[in-house]
Scaffold this motif. Structure first.
Motif, PDB file in Angstrom:
ATOM      1  N   HIS A 347      56.030  39.373   5.447  1.00  0.00           N
ATOM      2  CA  HIS A 347      55.777  37.989   5.025  1.00  0.00           C
ATOM      3  C   HIS A 347      55.391  37.880   3.557  1.00  0.00           C
ATOM      4  CE1 HIS A 347      55.180  37.621   9.467  1.00  0.00           C
ATOM      5  NE2 HIS A 347      55.881  36.527   9.257  1.00  0.00           N
ATOM      6  N   ASP A 348      55.391  39.026   2.832  1.00  0.00           N
ATOM      7  CA  ASP A 348      55.028  39.032   1.410  1.00  0.00           C
ATOM      8  C   ASP A 348      53.693  38.309   1.200  1.00  0.00           C
ATOM      9  OD1 ASP A 348      55.344  39.709  -1.243  1.00  0.00           O
ATOM     10  OD2 ASP A 348      56.372  37.844  -1.750  1.00  0.00           O
ATOM     11  N   ALA A 349      52.701  38.746   1.982  1.00  0.00           N
ATOM     12  CA  ALA A 349      51.381  38.108   1.925  1.00  0.00           C
ATOM     13  C   ALA A 349      50.298  39.179   1.945  1.00  0.00           C
ATOM     14  CB  ALA A 349      51.197  37.158   3.110  1.00  0.00           C
ATOM     15  N   ALA A 350      49.195  38.883   1.268  1.00  0.00           N
ATOM     16  CA  ALA A 350      48.074  39.818   1.234  1.00  0.00           C
ATOM     17  C   ALA A 350      47.388  39.866   2.601  1.00  0.00           C
ATOM     18  CB  ALA A 350      47.077  39.407   0.158  1.00  0.00           C
ATOM     19  N   PHE A 351      46.899  41.047   2.978  1.00  0.00           N
ATOM     20  CA  PHE A 351      46.145  41.204   4.212  1.00  0.00           C
ATOM     21  C   PHE A 351      44.833  40.442   4.097  1.00  0.00           C
ATOM     22  CE2 PHE A 351      47.613  45.123   6.786  1.00  0.00           C
ATOM     23  CZ  PHE A 351      48.926  44.695   6.699  1.00  0.00           C
ATOM     24  N   ILE A 352      44.319  40.014   5.259  1.00  0.00           N
ATOM     25  CA  ILE A 352      42.990  39.405   5.307  1.00  0.00           C
ATOM     26  C   ILE A 352      42.091  40.261   6.183  1.00  0.00           C
ATOM     27  CG2 ILE A 352      43.802  37.059   4.908  1.00  0.00           C
ATOM     28  CD1 ILE A 352      43.541  36.556   7.897  1.00  0.00           C
ATOM     29  N   HIS A 353      40.785  40.190   5.895  1.00  0.00           N
ATOM     30  CA  HIS A 353      39.805  40.949   6.686  1.00  0.00           C
ATOM     31  C   HIS A 353      39.444  40.136   7.910  1.00  0.00           C
ATOM     32  CE1 HIS A 353      36.557  43.750   7.485  1.00  0.00           C
ATOM     33  NE2 HIS A 353      35.755  42.715   7.661  1.00  0.00           N
ATOM     34  N   ARG A 354      39.672  40.695   9.102  1.00  0.00           N
ATOM     35  CA  ARG A 354      39.422  39.963  10.335  1.00  0.00           C
ATOM     36  C   ARG A 354      38.030  40.242  10.865  1.00  0.00           C
ATOM     37  NH1 ARG A 354      43.596  37.194  12.014  1.00  0.00           N
ATOM     38  NH2 ARG A 354      45.672  37.668  11.224  1.00  0.00           N
ATOM     39  N   ARG A 355      37.710  41.490  11.091  1.00  0.00           N
ATOM     40  CA  ARG A 355      36.350  41.870  11.464  1.00  0.00           C
ATOM     41  C   ARG A 355      36.165  43.326  11.090  1.00  0.00           C
ATOM     42  NH1 ARG A 355      38.766  40.839  16.578  1.00  0.00           N
ATOM     43  NH2 ARG A 355      39.104  42.700  17.852  1.00  0.00           N
ATOM     44  N   ALA A 356      35.089  43.974  11.547  1.00  0.00           N
ATOM     45  CA  ALA A 356      34.716  45.311  11.091  1.00  0.00           C
ATOM     46  C   ALA A 356      35.913  46.262  11.107  1.00  0.00           C
ATOM     47  CB  ALA A 356      33.600  45.865  11.973  1.00  0.00           C
ATOM     48  N   LYS A 357      36.349  46.683   9.916  1.00  0.00           N
ATOM     49  CA  LYS A 357      37.406  47.667   9.731  1.00  0.00           C
ATOM     50  C   LYS A 357      38.727  47.264  10.379  1.00  0.00           C
ATOM     51  CE  LYS A 357      34.307  51.607   9.145  1.00  0.00           C
ATOM     52  NZ  LYS A 357      33.989  52.983   9.556  1.00  0.00           N
ATOM     53  N   LEU A 358      38.957  45.956  10.519  1.00  0.00           N
ATOM     54  CA  LEU A 358      40.226  45.454  11.035  1.00  0.00           C
ATOM     55  C   LEU A 358      40.838  44.525   9.996  1.00  0.00           C
ATOM     56  CD1 LEU A 358      39.884  44.592  14.833  1.00  0.00           C
ATOM     57  CD2 LEU A 358      41.247  46.365  13.790  1.00  0.00           C
ATOM     58  N   ASN A 359      42.081  44.820   9.601  1.00  0.00           N
ATOM     59  CA  ASN A 359      42.780  44.016   8.614  1.00  0.00           C
ATOM     60  C   ASN A 359      44.134  43.638   9.181  1.00  0.00           C
ATOM     61  OD1 ASN A 359      41.040  44.437   5.943  1.00  0.00           O
ATOM     62  ND2 ASN A 359      41.182  46.404   6.977  1.00  0.00           N
ATOM     63  N   GLY A 360      44.747  42.613   8.593  1.00  0.00           N
ATOM     64  CA  GLY A 360      46.052  42.226   9.084  1.00  0.00           C
ATOM     65  C   GLY A 360      46.648  41.075   8.319  1.00  0.00           C
ATOM     66  N   CYS A 361      47.923  40.817   8.630  1.00  0.00           N
ATOM     67  CA  CYS A 361      48.663  39.723   8.012  1.00  0.00           C
ATOM     68  C   CYS A 361      48.124  38.389   8.535  1.00  0.00           C
ATOM     69  CB  CYS A 361      50.149  39.870   8.345  1.00  0.00           C
ATOM     70  SG  CYS A 361      51.181  38.521   7.730  1.00  0.00           S
ATOM     71  N   PRO A 362      48.029  37.364   7.691  1.00  0.00           N
ATOM     72  CA  PRO A 362      47.499  36.065   8.155  1.00  0.00           C
ATOM     73  C   PRO A 362      48.473  35.285   9.027  1.00  0.00           C
ATOM     74  CG  PRO A 362      48.149  35.922   5.847  1.00  0.00           C
ATOM     75  CD  PRO A 362      48.293  37.368   6.239  1.00  0.00           C
ATOM     76  N   HIS A 363      49.755  35.693   9.111  1.00  0.00           N
ATOM     77  CA  HIS A 363      50.745  34.950   9.877  1.00  0.00           C
ATOM     78  C   HIS A 363      50.697  35.365  11.348  1.00  0.00           C
ATOM     79  CE1 HIS A 363      52.228  34.493   5.746  1.00  0.00           C
ATOM     80  NE2 HIS A 363      52.817  33.407   6.175  1.00  0.00           N
ATOM     81  N   LYS A 364      50.677  34.364  12.243  1.00  0.00           N
ATOM     82  CA  LYS A 364      50.620  34.644  13.666  1.00  0.00           C
ATOM     83  C   LYS A 364      51.904  35.327  14.130  1.00  0.00           C
ATOM     84  CE  LYS A 364      47.449  30.947  15.032  1.00  0.00           C
ATOM     85  NZ  LYS A 364      47.268  29.749  15.873  1.00  0.00           N
ATOM     86  N   GLY A 365      51.750  36.261  15.070  1.00  0.00           N
ATOM     87  CA  GLY A 365      52.898  36.952  15.636  1.00  0.00           C
ATOM     88  C   GLY A 365      53.430  38.086  14.800  1.00  0.00           C
ATOM     89  N   CYS A 366      52.836  38.338  13.636  1.00  0.00           N
ATOM     90  CA  CYS A 366      53.313  39.418  12.769  1.00  0.00           C
ATOM     91  C   CYS A 366      52.888  40.761  13.361  1.00  0.00           C
ATOM     92  CB  CYS A 366      52.743  39.257  11.354  1.00  0.00           C
ATOM     93  SG  CYS A 366      53.252  40.567  10.222  1.00  0.00           S
ATOM     94  N   PRO A 367      53.766  41.767  13.344  1.00  0.00           N
ATOM     95  CA  PRO A 367      53.374  43.101  13.847  1.00  0.00           C
ATOM     96  C   PRO A 367      52.338  43.793  12.978  1.00  0.00           C
ATOM     97  CG  PRO A 367      55.584  43.145  12.899  1.00  0.00           C
ATOM     98  CD  PRO A 367      55.183  41.715  12.970  1.00  0.00           C
ATOM     99  N   ASN A 368      51.981  43.192  11.840  1.00  0.00           N
ATOM    100  CA  ASN A 368      50.958  43.777  10.963  1.00  0.00           C
ATOM    101  C   ASN A 368      49.582  43.158  11.196  1.00  0.00           C
ATOM    102  OD1 ASN A 368      52.492  45.656   9.642  1.00  0.00           O
ATOM    103  ND2 ASN A 368      53.041  44.320   7.942  1.00  0.00           N
ATOM    104  N   GLN A 369      49.323  42.641  12.382  1.00  0.00           N
ATOM    105  CA  GLN A 369      48.029  42.026  12.663  1.00  0.00           C
ATOM    106  C   GLN A 369      47.077  43.022  13.307  1.00  0.00           C
ATOM    107  OE1 GLN A 369      48.482  38.401  14.921  1.00  0.00           O
ATOM    108  NE2 GLN A 369      48.512  37.174  13.067  1.00  0.00           N
ATOM    109  N   ASN A 370      45.774  42.873  12.947  1.00  0.00           N
ATOM    110  CA  ASN A 370      44.691  43.650  13.571  1.00  0.00           C
ATOM    111  C   ASN A 370      44.940  45.156  13.532  1.00  0.00           C
ATOM    112  OD1 ASN A 370      43.328  41.282  14.202  1.00  0.00           O
ATOM    113  ND2 ASN A 370      44.341  41.077  16.170  1.00  0.00           N
ATOM    114  N   LEU A 371      45.189  45.667  12.321  1.00  0.00           N
ATOM    115  CA  LEU A 371      45.400  47.101  12.155  1.00  0.00           C
ATOM    116  C   LEU A 371      44.080  47.760  11.760  1.00  0.00           C
ATOM    117  CD1 LEU A 371      48.800  47.144  10.212  1.00  0.00           C
ATOM    118  CD2 LEU A 371      48.407  47.311  12.666  1.00  0.00           C
ATOM    119  N   PRO A 372      43.610  48.745  12.531  1.00  0.00           N
ATOM    120  CA  PRO A 372      42.346  49.424  12.179  1.00  0.00           C
ATOM    121  C   PRO A 372      42.491  50.219  10.888  1.00  0.00           C
ATOM    122  CG  PRO A 372      42.976  49.852  14.465  1.00  0.00           C
ATOM    123  CD  PRO A 372      44.160  49.228  13.801  1.00  0.00           C
TER     124      PRO A 372
END
Length: 547
Positions: A347-372
């Motif tokens: 999605h050519d977008a910067a990752f966002i911090h979701r919670r402790a040591k979990l980052n991911g793409c801000p777009h819903k349904g992206c396979p890059n969500q909630n990556l430890p």
């Protein structure tokens, strides 16, 4: 005779729906020769109140407009089952000179209003008693009223008639362990805030889809005895019927009221016990002790004099200053090479911090969500270790045409600035010889501004040219070697090396891909180096880094 038809039913399971009632009223009107002016109805709405029924409100508005002079309904209970509402409605019709007629009672009079209103009110009271008895019988047969409770799963099962059995529950082992952790920590003296922080830091999902655990989820309210720590079901006792619902006499809306605790119904359910009775009772004593201490502190403040409050505040300030002197500094937050650099390639977008040591793409349904972070760092390390002198050479080759353009531009800017400066000198000599006026001075000021702009362009071109000018092969190999040395120090958790590498990275793209062999979504990292920053860091300050 122009008439209006009104119909109502409470639930879809009621014997006569509004459609059946309207059809019966229409047949009645045809038989007696009434002309139907309008039809009004309320579906799936209780007859206990009139304020929340749009159909009856529209009927009254049409009556005020004089659209009809008689109302037809199946029986008086369709209008309302409340004595007060029915009498008030009848008064309005008398004022408007509109008759009320039902198929069951015929022309309605004050006698019908009194007798049928009383009968309908008794019907509602009897229905409430039967509903309560039915709920108690269902609970005694193993049903749990209400929605899903944290720690339990809803069981879907059919009876011998093929109908779903409501209210069946079973213990959820994962959530039950969380409940035990909450009770144990509170029993050991931990505060509600610390327990919530522990649950959030460990990524425990909050109940009812919340994003974070809050204190209210644990302790609830004292009056209603809600919250996880107060729920008696965890010790195998179901407590229900805490609330009574009554109709407000003015608004007609249902209002919840707390019953006295001795009226609450408690039913044993030992098969659903998660905790021992002793542990649950111990936690209740701790809750009461803390609540009493809190109430006492509030009472003390209320009875203190102004001088005592000021003295108390000065004591707080002294203690705070003493803690500041002896307290250890707050440890810095962990710093990683990936901090602020992760990027979603899809999605050519910067990752966002979701919670402790979990980052991911801000777009819903992206396979890059909630990556430890523990999953991302090895991918980054794998790509970082591929850095070599060839990457520097490729960078210089890619910028070869840009370098030629800048060299040509630089020569042009230098020549142009020389021309402008020569023109300024010539103008100054002209002023000295002929003593020209303000026009010449204004022209000189414009040329000086142009010369300043050209000087700035020259400096910017030199700076960019310096960054993309190729260095000797020996220097490129030296830079690559020092980068690898810094990477090795980074692997040894050296904070300085981590910061140096972090400053040399432009962004880290996380690329998802489908692995056909393993039938799973996987990822790889691609590090985009900030080559000018890297060259400056590992050539000018190389000795400092390598030391």
């Amino acid at each position: 005779m122009r008439v209006a038809i009104y119909a109502r039913h409470s639930t879809d399971k009621q014997e006569h729906s509004t459609r059946d009632q309207i059809a019966r009223c229409e047949a009645f009107c045809r038989r007696v020769g009434y002309e139907i002016a309008a039809t009004f109805s309320d579906e799936g709405i209780s007859g206990a109140a009139m304020q929340n029924r749009p159909g009856i409100r529209k009927l009254i508005e049409a009556a005020l407009d004089g659209e009809f002079n008689r109302i037809i309904s199946e029986d008086l209970s369709r209008i309302s089952r409340d004595q007060g509402d029915l009498a008030h409605f009848y008064k309005k019709l008398l004022f408007l000179n509109i008759n009320l007629e039902t198929i069951a009672e015929g022309d309605v009079s004050e006698l019908h209003i009194g007798l049928k209103g009383t009968m309908n009110a008794l019907y509602l009271k009897d229905l409430a008693d039967k509903t309560k008895r039915g709920m108690l019988a269902a609970v005694l047969n193993g049903s749990i009223p209400g929605g899903r409770t944290f720690g339990y799963d809803i069981v879907h099962r059919l009876n011998e008639r093929g109908e779903p059995i409501p209210g069946l529950r079973k213990i959820n082992p994962v959530e039950a362990e969380i409940v035990r952790t909450i009770f144990t920590r509170y029993d050991q003296g931990e505060t509600l805030l610390r327990i919530c922080e522990h649950l959030n830091d460990n990524g425990v999902a909050a109940p009812k889809g919340g994003t974070k655990w809050q204190k209210s989820a644990l302790i609830g309210t004292f009056a209603r005895q809600t919250g996880i720590l107060r729920n008696t079901l965890y010790k195998g006792v179901l407590t229900f019927d805490k609330m009574a619902y009554r109709k407000h006499p003015e608004t007609g809306k249902r209002v919840s009221m707390i019953r006295p605790e001795h009226d609450w119904i408690r039913v044993p359910a030992p098969e659903l016990a998660i905790l021992s009775e002793d542990q649950f009772d111990s936690v209740q004593r701790h809750i009461e002790e803390r609540s009493n201490n809190f109430r006492q502190r509030r009472l003390i403040v209320q009875v203190m004099t102004g001088e005592e409050k000021a003295k108390r505040q000065r004591g707080y300030v002294r203690k705070w200053r003493a803690r500041q002197k002896t307290a250890n500094k707050v440890p810095e937050q962990p710093f990683y090479i990936t901090s602020g650099k992760l990027w979603c390639s899809k999605h050519d977008a910067a990752f966002i911090h979701r919670r402790a040591k979990l980052n991911g793409c801000p777009h819903k349904g992206c396979p890059n969500q909630n990556l430890p972070l523990e999953y991302i760092l090895p991918l980054v390390l794998e790509d970082v270790q591929k850095f070599s002198a060839g990457d520097l050479d490729a960078y210089y080759q890619e910028n070869k045409s840009r370098r030629a353009f800048l060299e040509s531009k630089l020569q042009s800017l230098i020549s142009e600035r020389s021309r402008v400066q020569s023109e300024i000198r010539a103008l100054l000599e002209t002023i000295v010889r002929s003593q020209r006026g303000p026009e010449t001075l204004s022209h000189i000021q414009e040329r000086e501004k142009e010369s300043g702009r050209l000087k700035l362009d020259i400096e910017q071109a030199k700076s960019e040219l310096e960054n993309i000018t190729a260095v000797p092969d020996a220097d490129m190999k030296m830079i690559a070697r020092r980068v690898q040395e810094t990477i090795n120090k980074w692997l040894a958790s050296d904070l300085d090396s981590t910061k140096v590498l972090h400053d040399c990275v432009y962004k880290i793209s996380i690329i998802p891909f489908w692995n056909d062999a393993e039938q799973s979504m996987q990822h790889r990292a691609k590090v985009a180096w900030d080559m000018p920053a890297l060259i400056r860091a590992f050539s000018v300050a190389a000795n400092k880094i390598a030391a």
